[in-house]
Design a protein around this motif. Structure first.
Motif, PDB file in Angstrom:
ATOM      1  N   HIS B 285       0.837  -1.201   0.000  1.00  0.00           N
ATOM      2  CA  HIS B 285       0.000   0.000   0.000  1.00  0.00           C
ATOM      3  C   HIS B 285       0.875   1.257   0.000  1.00  0.00           C
ATOM      4  N   TYR B 289       1.006   4.022  -3.062  1.00  0.00           N
ATOM      5  CA  TYR B 289       0.793   5.432  -2.810  1.00  0.00           C
ATOM      6  C   TYR B 289       1.882   6.246  -3.487  1.00  0.00           C
ATOM      7  N   ARG B 321      -5.826   5.909   5.812  1.00  0.00           N
ATOM      8  CA  ARG B 321      -5.834   7.200   5.127  1.00  0.00           C
ATOM      9  C   ARG B 321      -5.813   7.030   3.625  1.00  0.00           C
ATOM     10  N   GLY B 322      -5.650   5.778   3.189  1.00  0.00           N
ATOM     11  CA  GLY B 322      -5.497   5.570   1.760  1.00  0.00           C
ATOM     12  C   GLY B 322      -6.574   4.718   1.135  1.00  0.00           C
ATOM     13  N   TYR B 323      -7.616   4.386   1.879  1.00  0.00           N
ATOM     14  CA  TYR B 323      -8.674   3.608   1.230  1.00  0.00           C
ATOM     15  C   TYR B 323     -10.040   4.052   1.730  1.00  0.00           C
ATOM     16  N   GLU B 324     -11.054   3.688   0.996  1.00  0.00           N
ATOM     17  CA  GLU B 324     -12.418   3.926   1.447  1.00  0.00           C
ATOM     18  C   GLU B 324     -13.280   2.726   1.101  1.00  0.00           C
ATOM     19  N   PRO B 349     -11.559   6.071  -6.668  1.00  0.00           N
ATOM     20  CA  PRO B 349     -10.400   6.509  -5.875  1.00  0.00           C
ATOM     21  C   PRO B 349      -9.472   7.378  -6.701  1.00  0.00           C
ATOM     22  N   HIS B 353      -4.837   5.701  -4.148  1.00  0.00           N
ATOM     23  CA  HIS B 353      -5.865   5.321  -3.181  1.00  0.00           C
ATOM     24  C   HIS B 353      -6.622   4.062  -3.620  1.00  0.00           C
TER      25      HIS B 353
END
Lengths: 489, 489
Positions: B285, B289, B321-324, B349, B353
């Motif tokens: 990850h 990024y 902080r890097g995914y939803e 994204p 992300h």
């Protein structure tokens, strides 16, 4: 708060930290369903030193959570584009809906303290920021939001070592920014700035919790513990906040029933004035754009008073690339599940642009009050909240105007009947209009109270006498013109 | 299109232009109610030379319109932030809801031609852009959107004179940009670029209309005329487009009923593997990024198959902080009134992300198909539209993965019953789940067809055998790890 803080207050050894953390993570997961059932919105703001472990903290807290029930947002410094709106906009816009937890990796504190230390904010601007933040947090708490604010604290040496370690590895080096080193080199000064911000925003409804982050397991266990306590307390007894103490200075208004409605304008004069106003406005809109002044115009008024036609005449005099008409209907589910001001914050104009609201945030103290969509406390508190909201806009340089489009009850009846008798206008009239009409007197009480309590100098109300619609249109145009001229002066 | 164009084709004198314009404006206002009643969404794209009068054109067309029924958007070049998403995203995001007209002051053409002339797009990238635009316009038309595309044409001399005039006045000088002069100085070359774009995007469902803009009254009357004709035609007979001709190469899939579900993993091995995958993913990850690769993961599966738990294990291995995680429920009114892919475009994204969709755009060919929420043509067309959509993402550099979480009918029954018998899990099971279960066989047909028709090389489906949830979780993690490793390679 940080000045008197002592490190090494740890009460638990590492094994105990781990056991506690594990248990609390499961406890937090167990709270997700109750949070959803209670419709409790939770904001967990995690501020702290660079490299104090904000990212790992969030990761640790969410480990057992159902991802559908929370959101994580990493807040960076505002972009150039975002700076075209009031400071609070992007923060207000991000608030979660009821039943969800929002984790913020830094937020309004980091932004403000950084800008202050960089010298981008004067003392006065900084004080104003603090006011905005206090207002923001108080409105959220009063609106049922649970605010959990953590500050992750580490000592100067510990920070330096962490930054060095992060910089060593290619995949983590990007996490270290200039600002982190600046903090470390000016540790005392930065701490004072943090402290000052925290003292000023430490309230019963949004208290700061300082977490010793020297050891990650301890910090995470302590944070999970605190978060668990705060949520269970809020589930037992919903968040609240005291009402704003300071009341905005108000300008007296005339009650609706005293307003003379016999004003009129003949068609020729109307056409001439309309053309003159249009030219004037076109010119002013260009200047506004150049000087980057935002404008907010809210329309309220009786059904069939002529709001739509009035807005149309105003809008058609503006450059369509620089304004937006925002029609406000009943809130969508997204909107209903958030603070009532949320949908208006989202629709604010950026610098140089104009937003015309066709109905507005005043629905809170009219339809929502009269139809029982909010509680007595809710709408009574709303007058001040709205004044605060508008103050945020005007303090950010916006022109804010509010129009009440006024007719009498007989005129309304005639217009309703005319609509019903004209096939292509019949869609304009609904059963709801007739029902609202039955409540004319109650509405009049509410409107009078609204005018009296929200007629501020910075965001005044203007009555548009609209039995003669032509008169009302020209009056609105002239008021807008005068206000823009003053703002451009 | 512009090469063979002859200026001075005007058929009307100035008085006639004015009379026509006035009449057409009222006609257009008269169409607003029918547009609303028919739920017709209209996009009016106004492209053209700098200073050809795009702004005044919009202003003229909207003069008599009710501002609640239209929107104007001035499209500037994408910001740095906007460039972190596929080209089409901001354009798709802006499409109007049914019953509304959107006026665009330039758009995807201006952006593309400018970047091409500046040398920011290679020939290949430019050709790919054209494909994206054709796809975009075709999908909108097939989805019932009326697209009216105008090009405002003026000659080199006329443009130069207008630019000089604008520059003379302080309040209009800001309207003239570097690009306008560059166009004028390279008039021939620019015209060729316009021409090329227009030839490539001139279709039956979204034809270009070149408007001679030498005289504003003529141009406005001609545009109002054309717009009126297009809308009345669309109201008589809703917009449509031919299906995509090219079919994406598909990879064969196995039907659900043939999948062996006896795979399992013991608890110890599961814990060890989970920990190992977590560490690996954390590392990947970070690299992702740094290399700015976006990742889209879609989860679909039977009710109670273990989607939620699977997503949770994947998510908890990622930097929050890097995914939803994007839960997809039934569409809100805002979403229902737009193209069905709109809500997914909005949630993509940005570079670096990860977006995990808990249910996805595949609802179109499952629940919407089976519950009759769309027509037969709609869902049949959707396979290709979805393939195109995913192709847009992968061509922009994204990793796209799709998981189908598979169990058998008996396992589902056991889990439903277990949920009903466990008080704290009872909320998880609803009447709808039971109703869906009754349609198991129909769903299976639909899912098999979906897998077969959308299993592309660039965006493959993976089956997660989830009778043993532990097995399914580790399998998902490993697939994600492998895909990210390949992308980072």
């Amino acid at each position: 708060m940080l000045e008197e803080w002592k490190f090494s207050q740890k009460k638990w050894d590492e094994a105990e930290c781990k056991a506690r953390l594990k248990a609390r993570r499961l406890d937090l997961a167990g709270l997700q369903q109750p949070i959803k059932a209670a419709g409790l919105p939770v904001i967990v703001l995690i501020e702290g030193w660079g490299a104090s472990g904000k990212g790992s903290m969030i990761r640790s807290l969410i480990r057992e959570l159902d991802p559908r029930g929370f959101l994580v947002r990493s807040v960076t410094m505002p972009t150039q584009e975002e700076r075209r709106w009031p400071f609070l906009k992007r923060h207000f816009e991000a608030i979660p809906e009821q039943g969800k937890i929002l984790f913020l990796d830094s937020g309004w504190m980091d932004e403000t303290v950084r800008e202050r230390l960089r010298g981008d904010l004067s003392d006065g601007e900084y004080q104003r920021r603090l006011e905005s933040v206090r207002m923001f947090e108080r409105q959220l708490a009063a609106g049922g939001y649970l605010l959990v604010k953590l500050f992750l604290h580490i000592e100067q040496d510990a920070q330096r070592k962490r930054l060095e370690k992060l910089e060593k590895h290619k995949d983590t080096a990007w996490r270290v920014g200039e600002n982190d080193w600046r903090q470390n080199k000016n540790y005392r000064r930065t701490q004072e700035a943090f402290d000052d911000f925290m003292e000023a925003t430490h309230t019963d409804w949004a208290p700061w919790k300082v977490i010793d982050s020297t050891s990650a397991p301890y910090a995470q266990a302590a944070a999970a513990d605190w978060l668990y306590q705060q949520i269970t307390a809020a589930l037992r007894c919903p968040p609240t906040a005291e009402p704003p103490v300071y009341r905005w200075p108000l300008v007296e208004t005339e009650p609706l029933e005293k307003i003379k409605l016999d004003k009129s304008l003949d068609k020729d004069k109307y056409q001439r004035e309309l053309e003159a106003c249009r030219e004037k406005l076109e010119d002013l809109h260009n200047q506004l754009y150049r000087k980057k002044i935002p404008v907010v115009i809210a329309y309220e008024g009786w059904d069939a008073a002529g709001k739509g036609g009035n807005i149309k005449r105003l809008a058609s005099a503006l450059d369509p690339r620089g304004y937006e008409v925002v029609p406000i209907a009943s809130p969508t589910p997204d909107e209903k599940h958030r603070h009532y001001l949320w949908r208006f914050w989202r629709k604010l104009p950026k610098t140089g642009h104009i937003a015309i609201f066709d109905r507005s945030w005043y629905g809170r103290v009219m339809v929502e009050r009269l139809e029982g969509f909010c509680t007595l406390e809710d709408w009574q508190r709303a007058y001040d909240e709205i004044n605060e909201f508008e103050r945020e806009l005007t303090d950010a340089g916006a022109v804010v105007l509010k129009f009440w489009v006024q007719i009498d009850k007989d005129t309304q009846l005639q217009r309703f009947q005319a609509r019903e008798n004209t096939p292509e206008k019949r869609w304009k009239i609904t059963d709801e209009d007739w029902r609202n009409r039955e409540k004319w007197d109650e509405y009049q009480v509410a409107v009078n109270e609204m005018l009296a309590r929200t007629n501020t100098e910075n965001a005044p109300w203007y009555i548009l006498e609209s039995v003669d619609k032509r008169y009302a249109r020209i009056k609105a145009l002239k008021i807008v013109i005068r206000a823009l001229e003053q703002a451009l002066d």
